[in-house]
Enzyme design. Structure first.
Site, mmCIF file in Angstrom:
data_model
loop_
_atom_site.group_PDB
_atom_site.id
_atom_site.type_symbol
_atom_site.label_atom_id
_atom_site.label_comp_id
_atom_site.label_asym_id
_atom_site.label_seq_id
_atom_site.Cartn_x
_atom_site.Cartn_y
_atom_site.Cartn_z
ATOM 1 C CB CYS A 25 -0.924 0.032 1.209
ATOM 2 S SG CYS A 25 -1.924 1.529 1.271
ATOM 3 C CB CYS A 33 -1.667 4.887 4.612
ATOM 4 S SG CYS A 33 -3.249 4.447 3.908
ATOM 5 C CB SER A 34 -0.148 0.495 6.112
ATOM 6 O OG SER A 34 -0.947 0.982 7.152
#
Lengths: 122, 202
Positions: B103, B106-107
């Site tokens: 990602c 962000c995550s």
């Protein structure tokens, strides 16, 4: 969760700290707590998941722009900052209330004998 | 050390406690709910769910077809549903294609099937390098692919999460679905590693 050897399991000291096969996925318990608060507020409909993702990525970009090497260890600091921003934006609370609550907790710690549970004075 | 007080924790802990107590008072958060969420991600959810999905796809062709066609629905049929309403896509490793999930923003991460993301997944170097030099990143995880293998990198978003369906290891024809689950690691479902071989099991 006991251990086969019957010795106290050091992990039970932090039984709320999620772990996986490679060790803790949170470095400190507050990170897990902040994680859970965001999920709970989303479930309550305080913000959409898209609003959350936007708020979080803004914090991460801002931190990187300010020189954070962003190696994953500061991730939950960004998470917490994003949470605070959304709480303010959604007018769930205001910064004065948050600051005085932080001080109330600090005083509660300082007023509680070591070893006893720390509780806020009403 | 004095015993008439408790040293206050870090500023970050104090802030979390402040926010949590305010939210509880406002009726927006229930402390038991928070504990349940944390426990869920700690034990019930987690890579075991993803391993179940992968092992079932290895032994059940109908499930595999359904999974590749509509992973959100196929995974929900096993009882794993997302909290954020995001869609899940399963990408299959084949003899000539290897998939890797990242990602970059962000995550975003398929929490329902993989639990909580590892620290490296959230780090800026992984987020950048998985895209710019995936082959090198894979090699650092000990995954050295033949030159001719194509690497596809999937960038997650808040609406779309990806799960890699790793190759079933050779020599596992006799294993049951239960036994196969033990070969499916979290990293193999992110795509940075292959599933474990029988020799390295347990």
């Amino acid at each position: 969760m006991g251990t086969l050897s019957g010795r106290p399991d050091p992990l039970n000291e932090f039984q709320l700290q999620p772990r996986d096969e490679n060790g803790p996925v949170f470095n400190e318990p507050w990170e897990a707590q902040a994680f859970a608060i965001v999920l709970a507020l989303h479930k309550q409909g305080v913000f959409s998941w898209d609003e959350w993702a936007t708020s979080l990525s803004r914090q991460i970009s801002a931190a990187q722009a300010a020189g954070d090497p962003d190696l994953g260890d500061t991730y939950y600091q960004h998470w917490l900052a994003a949470l605070e921003v959304l709480i303010l934006e959604k007018e769930v609370s205001d910064s004065g209330e948050i600051v005085s609550r932080i001080e109330a907790w600090r005083e509660a710690y300082l007023a509680t004998p070591h070893g006893q549970p720390v509780e806020l004075k009403k | 050390m004095s015993h008439d007080h408790t040293d206050p924790p870090s500023e970050l802990t104090l802030k979390v406690k402040a926010l949590e107590s305010l939210l509880v008072e406002k009726g927006l958060v229930n402390p038991e709910t928070l504990d349940t969420i944390i426990e869920t991600y700690e034990s019930q959810v987690g890579p075991r769910n993803g391993a179940h999905v992968v092992a079932k796809a290895w032994v059940d062709d109908d499930f595999k077809s359904a999974l590749l066609a509509d992973a959100t629905a196929a995974v929900a049929s096993l009882g794993y549903t997302g909290r954020q309403g995001e869609h899940l896509k399963v990408v299959e490793n084949t003899a000539d294609t290897h998939n890797l999930v990242v990602c970059t923003l962000c995550s975003c991460y398929p929490w329902t099937v993989l639990g909580l993301p590892p620290v490296w997944y959230k780090s800026a170097p992984y987020r950048a390098r998985a895209v710019s030099e995936p082959r090198k990143v894979l090699a650092e995880f000990g995954t050295v692919l033949p030159e001719e293998t194509r690497i596809k990198v999937w960038d997650s978003t808040s609406e779309m999460r990806y799960l890699v369906l790793p190759l079933r290891p050779a020599g596992t024809d006799e294993l049951s679905e239960e036994q196969l689950r033990d070969l499916v690691t979290r990293n193999s479902m992110i795509g940075v590693e292959q599933a474990k071989t029988v020799a390295s099991r347990g």
